[in-house]
Design a protein around this motif. Structure first.
Motif, PDB file in Angstrom:
ATOM      1  N   HIS A 192       0.840  -1.208   0.000  1.00  0.00           N
ATOM      2  CA  HIS A 192       0.000   0.000   0.000  1.00  0.00           C
ATOM      3  C   HIS A 192       0.873   1.255   0.000  1.00  0.00           C
ATOM      4  N   THR A 193       1.880   1.258   0.871  1.00  0.00           N
ATOM      5  CA  THR A 193       2.762   2.416   0.980  1.00  0.00           C
ATOM      6  C   THR A 193       3.538   2.636  -0.317  1.00  0.00           C
ATOM      7  N   ALA A 194       4.068   1.555  -0.875  1.00  0.00           N
ATOM      8  CA  ALA A 194       4.846   1.669  -2.114  1.00  0.00           C
ATOM      9  C   ALA A 194       3.983   2.151  -3.273  1.00  0.00           C
ATOM     10  N   MET A 195       2.771   1.628  -3.382  1.00  0.00           N
ATOM     11  CA  MET A 195       1.892   2.028  -4.484  1.00  0.00           C
ATOM     12  C   MET A 195       1.476   3.485  -4.376  1.00  0.00           C
ATOM     13  N   LEU A 196       1.229   3.961  -3.155  1.00  0.00           N
ATOM     14  CA  LEU A 196       0.839   5.357  -2.998  1.00  0.00           C
ATOM     15  C   LEU A 196       2.010   6.286  -3.309  1.00  0.00           C
ATOM     16  N   LEU A 197       3.221   5.882  -2.951  1.00  0.00           N
ATOM     17  CA  LEU A 197       4.389   6.682  -3.314  1.00  0.00           C
ATOM     18  C   LEU A 197       4.541   6.737  -4.834  1.00  0.00           C
ATOM     19  N   GLY A 198       4.321   5.603  -5.494  1.00  0.00           N
ATOM     20  CA  GLY A 198       4.374   5.589  -6.953  1.00  0.00           C
ATOM     21  C   GLY A 198       3.330   6.490  -7.574  1.00  0.00           C
ATOM     22  N   ALA A 199       2.120   6.454  -7.007  1.00  0.00           N
ATOM     23  CA  ALA A 199       1.051   7.329  -7.494  1.00  0.00           C
ATOM     24  C   ALA A 199       1.419   8.787  -7.266  1.00  0.00           C
ATOM     25  N   GLY A 200       2.024   9.086  -6.116  1.00  0.00           N
ATOM     26  CA  GLY A 200       2.431  10.448  -5.829  1.00  0.00           C
ATOM     27  C   GLY A 200       3.443  10.963  -6.832  1.00  0.00           C
ATOM     28  N   TYR A 201       4.384  10.110  -7.223  1.00  0.00           N
ATOM     29  CA  TYR A 201       5.380  10.491  -8.231  1.00  0.00           C
ATOM     30  C   TYR A 201       4.703  10.908  -9.527  1.00  0.00           C
ATOM     31  N   ALA A 202       3.753  10.093  -9.989  1.00  0.00           N
ATOM     32  CA  ALA A 202       3.068  10.402 -11.251  1.00  0.00           C
ATOM     33  C   ALA A 202       2.246  11.679 -11.129  1.00  0.00           C
ATOM     34  N   LEU A 203       1.523  11.821 -10.042  1.00  0.00           N
ATOM     35  CA  LEU A 203       0.685  13.012  -9.854  1.00  0.00           C
ATOM     36  C   LEU A 203       1.535  14.278  -9.777  1.00  0.00           C
ATOM     37  N   GLN A 204       2.675  14.201  -9.095  1.00  0.00           N
ATOM     38  CA  GLN A 204       3.552  15.359  -8.985  1.00  0.00           C
ATOM     39  C   GLN A 204       4.044  15.800 -10.363  1.00  0.00           C
ATOM     40  N   ASN A 205       4.263  14.848 -11.255  1.00  0.00           N
ATOM     41  CA  ASN A 205       4.722  15.153 -12.600  1.00  0.00           C
ATOM     42  C   ASN A 205       3.598  15.574 -13.543  1.00  0.00           C
ATOM     43  N   GLU A 230       3.482  -9.181  -7.341  1.00  0.00           N
ATOM     44  CA  GLU A 230       4.014  -7.837  -7.530  1.00  0.00           C
ATOM     45  C   GLU A 230       3.647  -7.221  -8.878  1.00  0.00           C
ATOM     46  N   LYS A 231       3.107  -8.023  -9.787  1.00  0.00           N
ATOM     47  CA  LYS A 231       2.612  -7.458 -11.042  1.00  0.00           C
ATOM     48  C   LYS A 231       1.449  -6.501 -10.798  1.00  0.00           C
ATOM     49  N   ALA A 232       0.819  -6.624  -9.648  1.00  0.00           N
ATOM     50  CA  ALA A 232      -0.316  -5.756  -9.318  1.00  0.00           C
ATOM     51  C   ALA A 232       0.126  -4.371  -8.861  1.00  0.00           C
ATOM     52  N   LEU A 233       1.375  -4.221  -8.449  1.00  0.00           N
ATOM     53  CA  LEU A 233       1.811  -2.956  -7.865  1.00  0.00           C
ATOM     54  C   LEU A 233       1.714  -1.778  -8.835  1.00  0.00           C
ATOM     55  N   PRO A 234       2.245  -1.872 -10.053  1.00  0.00           N
ATOM     56  CA  PRO A 234       2.073  -0.734 -10.974  1.00  0.00           C
ATOM     57  C   PRO A 234       0.616  -0.494 -11.344  1.00  0.00           C
ATOM     58  N   ILE A 235      -0.166  -1.559 -11.380  1.00  0.00           N
ATOM     59  CA  ILE A 235      -1.601  -1.392 -11.650  1.00  0.00           C
ATOM     60  C   ILE A 235      -2.251  -0.599 -10.526  1.00  0.00           C
ATOM     61  N   GLY A 236      -1.899  -0.932  -9.284  1.00  0.00           N
ATOM     62  CA  GLY A 236      -2.458  -0.219  -8.142  1.00  0.00           C
ATOM     63  C   GLY A 236      -2.073   1.242  -8.136  1.00  0.00           C
ATOM     64  N   SER A 237      -0.823   1.541  -8.464  1.00  0.00           N
ATOM     65  CA  SER A 237      -0.394   2.941  -8.530  1.00  0.00           C
ATOM     66  C   SER A 237      -1.124   3.690  -9.633  1.00  0.00           C
ATOM     67  N   GLN A 238      -1.206   3.076 -10.803  1.00  0.00           N
ATOM     68  CA  GLN A 238      -1.877   3.728 -11.925  1.00  0.00           C
ATOM     69  C   GLN A 238      -3.346   3.963 -11.613  1.00  0.00           C
ATOM     70  N   TYR A 239      -3.959   2.985 -10.967  1.00  0.00           N
ATOM     71  CA  TYR A 239      -5.372   3.127 -10.618  1.00  0.00           C
ATOM     72  C   TYR A 239      -5.592   4.278  -9.639  1.00  0.00           C
ATOM     73  N   LEU A 240      -4.737   4.397  -8.628  1.00  0.00           N
ATOM     74  CA  LEU A 240      -4.870   5.482  -7.662  1.00  0.00           C
ATOM     75  C   LEU A 240      -4.779   6.846  -8.347  1.00  0.00           C
ATOM     76  N   VAL A 241      -3.839   6.970  -9.283  1.00  0.00           N
ATOM     77  CA  VAL A 241      -3.710   8.233 -10.020  1.00  0.00           C
ATOM     78  C   VAL A 241      -4.979   8.524 -10.800  1.00  0.00           C
ATOM     79  N   GLN A 242      -5.449   7.508 -11.519  1.00  0.00           N
ATOM     80  CA  GLN A 242      -6.599   7.724 -12.397  1.00  0.00           C
ATOM     81  C   GLN A 242      -7.876   8.018 -11.617  1.00  0.00           C
ATOM     82  N   VAL A 243      -8.088   7.305 -10.504  1.00  0.00           N
ATOM     83  CA  VAL A 243      -9.313   7.559  -9.740  1.00  0.00           C
ATOM     84  C   VAL A 243      -9.276   8.939  -9.100  1.00  0.00           C
ATOM     85  N   ALA A 244      -8.079   9.407  -8.722  1.00  0.00           N
ATOM     86  CA  ALA A 244      -7.966  10.763  -8.175  1.00  0.00           C
ATOM     87  C   ALA A 244      -8.301  11.799  -9.239  1.00  0.00           C
ATOM     88  N   LEU A 245      -7.744  11.644 -10.437  1.00  0.00           N
ATOM     89  CA  LEU A 245      -7.995  12.597 -11.517  1.00  0.00           C
ATOM     90  C   LEU A 245      -9.445  12.558 -11.969  1.00  0.00           C
TER      91      LEU A 245
END
Length: 400
Positions: free
Chosen positions: A107-120, A373-388
């Motif tokens: 959870h922590t790793a995926m949210l950090l990944g989502a934060g990176y994308a959102l910041q950019n 662990e294949k789910a991790l990038p999916i989870g990050s991408q999903y968090l970004v998309q649902v926020a947007l």
């Protein structure tokens, strides 16, 4: 979406490395010092503003878009469990008796990944996204969500909508579990001490067997669900631990048992709680014993806001395909995210993380729990998309 996917792909190895680092170094509730430090280090590395000082180790990341709009919060929990890991992969826990057996490292790793994308993507964001890194989710009934709110995590930025995401081993990678209302149950716990009178096993008439009284009490407690609760509602009363007795030839004077009550509906919760106390007190009295009851009201039920659950489902289908969000039943496991939902609208989401060898998938809280662990990038991408997507919906509502 291609931009989001590209950004997450560029940091995918980092997300996995963060998860493995946290998995090697699990910290229990209210001990998340190193985990919190890593989160702040990564937020700074990604150029994300952050605040701390919430519930001891909680951290708030703040991403303010260049365009005006609403505020969406994304939450990840950080703590581990007091479990000795039995896996043998390279990133097995190095802290004896502690393990990320519930996926909070992911959870922590995926949210950090989502934060990176959102910041950019700040130039394209209409509004603000809050990244909540919460301690002590496993510390029921106290938890970390209420202390974070009590410490002012939302004093400066108040979320219009809040989302939480949890790995879910019964769902395959690429699927997301979302219900319009009930997702997780209320999780009360109890400890009961039954007292009688000790004696010699050969002379039971001189004592009052606390084991016999306890047996009657436990049997009677099972009638709460079968005879007091409407069969169309859900409730569970489980005894998980019993301690008592001194030897084969001794009548025990005291027995203690512990367990949990799980419900969805607040009225059913109160009904079960009332019957629980009545049955214990009256049964013990009928056998001329006494009972001491410690009943702890735990996390409330996790009830999604239909509007935002539907938004989350729409995002999942657009991102992952029409079959990405199957119909599913709620779970009576408890979740501290429920307390956010008492204050703010939002939704709790299950992310499919089933391993490829699904027949050997261990459940959450198991010493052999693994996730794909294949789910991790999916989870990050999903968090970004649902926020947007949610910020876009909020903007449209504001325009009306």
């Amino acid at each position: 979406m291609n931009t989001i996917k590209d950004l997450i792909t560029s940091i995918e190895n980092n997300i996995i490395d963060i998860r493995r680092t946290l998995h090697r170094n699990p910290e229990l509730s209210n001990e998340e010092h190193h985990t919190s430090s890593l989160v702040k280090e990564k937020l700074s590395e990604f150029g994300i503003e952050w605040q701390d000082g919430f519930a001891q180790h909680g951290v708030l990341g703040i991403i303010k878009g260049d365009l005006p709009g609403g505020t969406v919060a994304l939450r990840a929990d950080m703590d581990a469990l007091p479990i000795q890991e039995t896996n043998d992969h390279e990133w097995v826990s190095e802290n004896p008796g502690k393990m990320h057996a519930c996926g909070h490292d992911a959870h922590t790793a995926m949210l950090l990944g989502a934060g990176y994308a959102l910041q950019n993507m700040k130039k394209e964001i209409s509004g603000t996204v809050l990244l909540i890194f919460q301690p002590a989710e496993e510390n029921s009934p106290h938890g970390g969500s209420k202390p974070m709110m009590d410490d002012g995590v939302f004093d400066e930025y108040t979320p219009d909508v809040i989302y939480g995401q949890h790995v879910w081993p019964s769902l395959p990678v690429g699927q997301v579990g979302i219900r319009d209302r009930e997702m997780m149950g209320a999780s009360d716990r109890f400890k009961v001490t039954i007292r009688g009178k000790g004696g010699h096993a050969s002379m039971p008439h001189d004592g009052n067997d606390a084991l016999i009284i306890t047996n009657q009490v436990i049997s009677s407690l099972q009638t709460i669900v079968s005879r007091s609760v409407n069969p169309l509602h859900s409730a569970v009363v489980t005894i998980g631990k019993i301690e008592g007795g001194y030897g084969y030839n001794v009548i025990p004077d005291q027995v203690t048992f512990e367990g949990t009550v799980r419900t969805f509906n607040p009225d059913i919760k109160q009904l079960v709680k009332k019957r629980f106390h009545t049955i214990i007190e009256q049964t013990a009295d009928a056998f001329e014993g006494t009972a001491e009851v410690e009943y702890l009201d735990g996390y409330p039920a996790t009830i999604n806001t239909p509007e935002w659950a539907q938004q989350a489902r729409s995002t999942a289908k657009n991102l992952l395909g029409e079959d990405a969000s199957p119909s599913l039943d709620p779970a009576l496991a408890g979740e501290d995210f429920s307390r956010y939902l008492l204050q703010y609208p939002g939704a709790f989401i299950w992310l499919g993380t089933q391993i490829e060898d699904s027949e050997n998938q261990k459940p959450l809280h198991d010493p052999g729990f693994k996730l794909n662990e294949k789910a991790l990038p999916i989870g990050s991408q999903y968090l970004v998309q649902v926020a947007l997507d949610t910020l876009l919906t909020l903007s449209k509502k504001e325009e009306k």
